[in-house]
Design a protein around this motif. Structure first.
Motif: not given
Length: 142
Positions: A84-85, A88-92
């Motif tokens: 998922d990380m 999404s290209g998002n590191i939350d």
């Protein structure tokens, strides 16, 4: 990956739930059997020992493998979190920690099944040894 994501927790929890139920069932059955076991009904030491140890192998298999089933669920959860990380290209950081903490619940459940099953197995094994020794002592006395 979505199908895997939706079914992995259900599958792992179902397997561990079944293993826990089976361990509880066998433990109760063995306790009831050992409480009313009568060595006079058995012709030999071997048949007595076989009756005493019936189903103990299943308990051994459950307590040995439940942590691995839980670990499989944890590894799957971590894989899903990383997937998922990456997709999404998002590191939350919050999302990562939430995903990882939820993944660890499978290991916790695996241990929650394994530890009581190990205790029950060892207690039953001790009772079997005591009853088997009583048979030997009784045979030696006669």
């Amino acid at each position: 990956m979505e199908l895997f994501k939706q079914t992995v927790d259900i599958l792992i929890f179902a397997i561990l739930g079944f293993m826990g139920f089976l361990a509880l069932w066998i433990t109760i059955e063995r306790l009831l059997f050992l409480k009313k076991a009568d060595p006079a009904r058995y012709a030999s030491q071997d048949s007595w020992d076989e009756a005493l140890t019936n189903n103990l192998t299943t308990l051994y298999i459950i307590y040995s493998n439940a942590p691995y089933i839980g670990l499989l669920g944890t590894v799957s959860g971590i894989m899903i979190t990383f997937y998922d990380m990456g997709s999404s290209g998002n590191i939350d950081a919050g999302g990562i920690m939430t995903g990882l903490s939820l993944a660890l619940k499978a290991t916790a459940l695996g241990l929650a099944v394994a530890i009581p099953t190990l205790i029950a197995y060892n207690a039953l094994q001790r009772k079997v040894n005591v009853l088997s020794t009583r048979w030997k002592r009784q045979e030696a006395a006669s």
